[in-house]
Design a protein around this motif. Sequence first.
Motif, PDB file in Angstrom:
ATOM      1  N   PHE A 119      50.266  40.129  37.430  1.00  0.00           N
ATOM      2  CA  PHE A 119      51.081  39.159  38.147  1.00  0.00           C
ATOM      3  C   PHE A 119      51.701  38.217  37.127  1.00  0.00           C
ATOM      4  O   PHE A 119      50.983  37.529  36.405  1.00  0.00           O
ATOM      5  N   PHE A 120      53.020  38.197  37.078  1.00  0.00           N
ATOM      6  CA  PHE A 120      53.719  37.276  36.188  1.00  0.00           C
ATOM      7  C   PHE A 120      54.077  36.026  36.983  1.00  0.00           C
ATOM      8  O   PHE A 120      54.821  36.094  37.957  1.00  0.00           O
ATOM      9  N   LEU A 121      53.515  34.903  36.576  1.00  0.00           N
ATOM     10  CA  LEU A 121      53.728  33.626  37.246  1.00  0.00           C
ATOM     11  C   LEU A 121      54.854  32.873  36.570  1.00  0.00           C
ATOM     12  O   LEU A 121      54.944  32.861  35.349  1.00  0.00           O
ATOM     13  N   ALA A 122      55.687  32.220  37.360  1.00  0.00           N
ATOM     14  CA  ALA A 122      56.779  31.425  36.796  1.00  0.00           C
ATOM     15  C   ALA A 122      56.199  30.340  35.896  1.00  0.00           C
ATOM     16  O   ALA A 122      55.324  29.585  36.308  1.00  0.00           O
ATOM     17  N   ALA A 123      56.674  30.269  34.665  1.00  0.00           N
ATOM     18  CA  ALA A 123      56.132  29.319  33.691  1.00  0.00           C
ATOM     19  C   ALA A 123      56.364  27.878  34.113  1.00  0.00           C
ATOM     20  O   ALA A 123      55.587  26.999  33.760  1.00  0.00           O
ATOM     21  N   GLU A 124      57.415  27.613  34.875  1.00  0.00           N
ATOM     22  CA  GLU A 124      57.691  26.251  35.301  1.00  0.00           C
ATOM     23  C   GLU A 124      56.960  25.885  36.589  1.00  0.00           C
ATOM     24  O   GLU A 124      56.997  24.756  37.029  1.00  0.00           O
ATOM     25  N   ASP A 125      56.314  26.843  37.219  1.00  0.00           N
ATOM     26  CA  ASP A 125      55.600  26.610  38.467  1.00  0.00           C
ATOM     27  C   ASP A 125      54.433  25.656  38.228  1.00  0.00           C
ATOM     28  O   ASP A 125      53.626  25.873  37.334  1.00  0.00           O
ATOM     29  N   PRO A 126      54.306  24.598  39.034  1.00  0.00           N
ATOM     30  CA  PRO A 126      53.191  23.668  38.850  1.00  0.00           C
ATOM     31  C   PRO A 126      51.859  24.218  39.370  1.00  0.00           C
ATOM     32  O   PRO A 126      50.899  23.473  39.527  1.00  0.00           O
ATOM     33  N   LEU A 127      51.804  25.518  39.598  1.00  0.00           N
ATOM     34  CA  LEU A 127      50.587  26.176  40.083  1.00  0.00           C
ATOM     35  C   LEU A 127      50.129  25.574  41.398  1.00  0.00           C
ATOM     36  O   LEU A 127      48.942  25.395  41.639  1.00  0.00           O
ATOM     37  N   SER A 128      51.088  25.296  42.270  1.00  0.00           N
ATOM     38  CA  SER A 128      50.767  24.741  43.581  1.00  0.00           C
ATOM     39  C   SER A 128      50.026  25.754  44.448  1.00  0.00           C
ATOM     40  O   SER A 128      49.433  25.385  45.442  1.00  0.00           O
ATOM     41  N   ARG A 129      50.044  26.997  44.035  1.00  0.00           N
ATOM     42  CA  ARG A 129      49.336  28.047  44.779  1.00  0.00           C
ATOM     43  C   ARG A 129      48.050  28.411  44.052  1.00  0.00           C
ATOM     44  O   ARG A 129      47.768  29.570  43.799  1.00  0.00           O
ATOM     45  N   GLY A 130      47.270  27.408  43.735  1.00  0.00           N
ATOM     46  CA  GLY A 130      46.053  27.596  42.952  1.00  0.00           C
ATOM     47  C   GLY A 130      45.075  28.585  43.545  1.00  0.00           C
ATOM     48  O   GLY A 130      44.453  29.360  42.821  1.00  0.00           O
ATOM     49  N   ASP A 131      44.924  28.587  44.859  1.00  0.00           N
ATOM     50  CA  ASP A 131      43.995  29.523  45.486  1.00  0.00           C
ATOM     51  C   ASP A 131      44.421  30.962  45.248  1.00  0.00           C
ATOM     52  O   ASP A 131      43.594  31.835  44.997  1.00  0.00           O
ATOM     53  N   ASP A 132      45.726  31.217  45.318  1.00  0.00           N
ATOM     54  CA  ASP A 132      46.232  32.569  45.053  1.00  0.00           C
ATOM     55  C   ASP A 132      45.964  32.985  43.615  1.00  0.00           C
ATOM     56  O   ASP A 132      45.549  34.116  43.345  1.00  0.00           O
ATOM     57  N   VAL A 133      46.190  32.083  42.683  1.00  0.00           N
ATOM     58  CA  VAL A 133      45.978  32.393  41.265  1.00  0.00           C
ATOM     59  C   VAL A 133      44.496  32.655  41.004  1.00  0.00           C
ATOM     60  O   VAL A 133      44.143  33.611  40.305  1.00  0.00           O
ATOM     61  N   ARG A 134      43.630  31.842  41.569  1.00  0.00           N
ATOM     62  CA  ARG A 134      42.185  32.074  41.395  1.00  0.00           C
ATOM     63  C   ARG A 134      41.768  33.416  41.983  1.00  0.00           C
ATOM     64  O   ARG A 134      40.949  34.131  41.411  1.00  0.00           O
ATOM     65  N   ARG A 135      42.358  33.792  43.116  1.00  0.00           N
ATOM     66  CA  ARG A 135      42.040  35.089  43.726  1.00  0.00           C
ATOM     67  C   ARG A 135      42.509  36.224  42.825  1.00  0.00           C
ATOM     68  O   ARG A 135      41.806  37.219  42.640  1.00  0.00           O
ATOM     69  N   ILE A 136      43.713  36.106  42.277  1.00  0.00           N
ATOM     70  CA  ILE A 136      44.243  37.131  41.372  1.00  0.00           C
ATOM     71  C   ILE A 136      43.270  37.367  40.229  1.00  0.00           C
ATOM     72  O   ILE A 136      42.916  38.502  39.916  1.00  0.00           O
ATOM     73  N   VAL A 137      42.807  36.296  39.619  1.00  0.00           N
ATOM     74  CA  VAL A 137      41.884  36.407  38.487  1.00  0.00           C
ATOM     75  C   VAL A 137      40.539  36.969  38.938  1.00  0.00           C
ATOM     76  O   VAL A 137      39.988  37.876  38.307  1.00  0.00           O
TER      77      VAL A 137
END
Length: 175
Positions: free
Chosen positions: A12-30
Amino acid sequence: DTLQEFGRTATFFLAAEDPLSRGDDVRRIVSEGHALGLAVTADAHNADPETLVQSLDAQNGRLLLLCGVTTRLVMVENGSATLSQAQRDALADGGYRLWDATLDSRDDSRTAFRAARTVLTAFQKSSDPAVVRLRHGAQADGTLTYILRYMQQTSIQHSAIQLSDTPINAVGDTR
């Protein structure tokens, strides 16, 4: 959910400028074993090399706080060829590896079936390694389902991108 259903992992390539407002999604991905990369937005090709690397380093700092990982995988959304040699050198010197999608499903402008057919036709024409691009939109899940069913039926191998993999990009930069 579709990747989990098929027992597959992805990058999953995340937008570098994204403030990671979707933290739960990112934690799930990992937590589900997928790989993370950073996607540089289309205007990033205007940045000087140091600013480009600093923005990626800052995003990695946020990733580390959010889920305890960092990444060195980078995708330029408008293609690596838009970067200058100085920018590519700065990325490599910063430990980043440059990736491009080799197959774009265009799932943002097509039905899931048509988007998947674009990818599957390319699979049938070549056995070269491919980096497939799907967007986070309404058709992505259906497109992915079609692709994964085909890959399962035809025993096509896949893997999430790892740092040790030789990068695939339009400029041939394998650093």
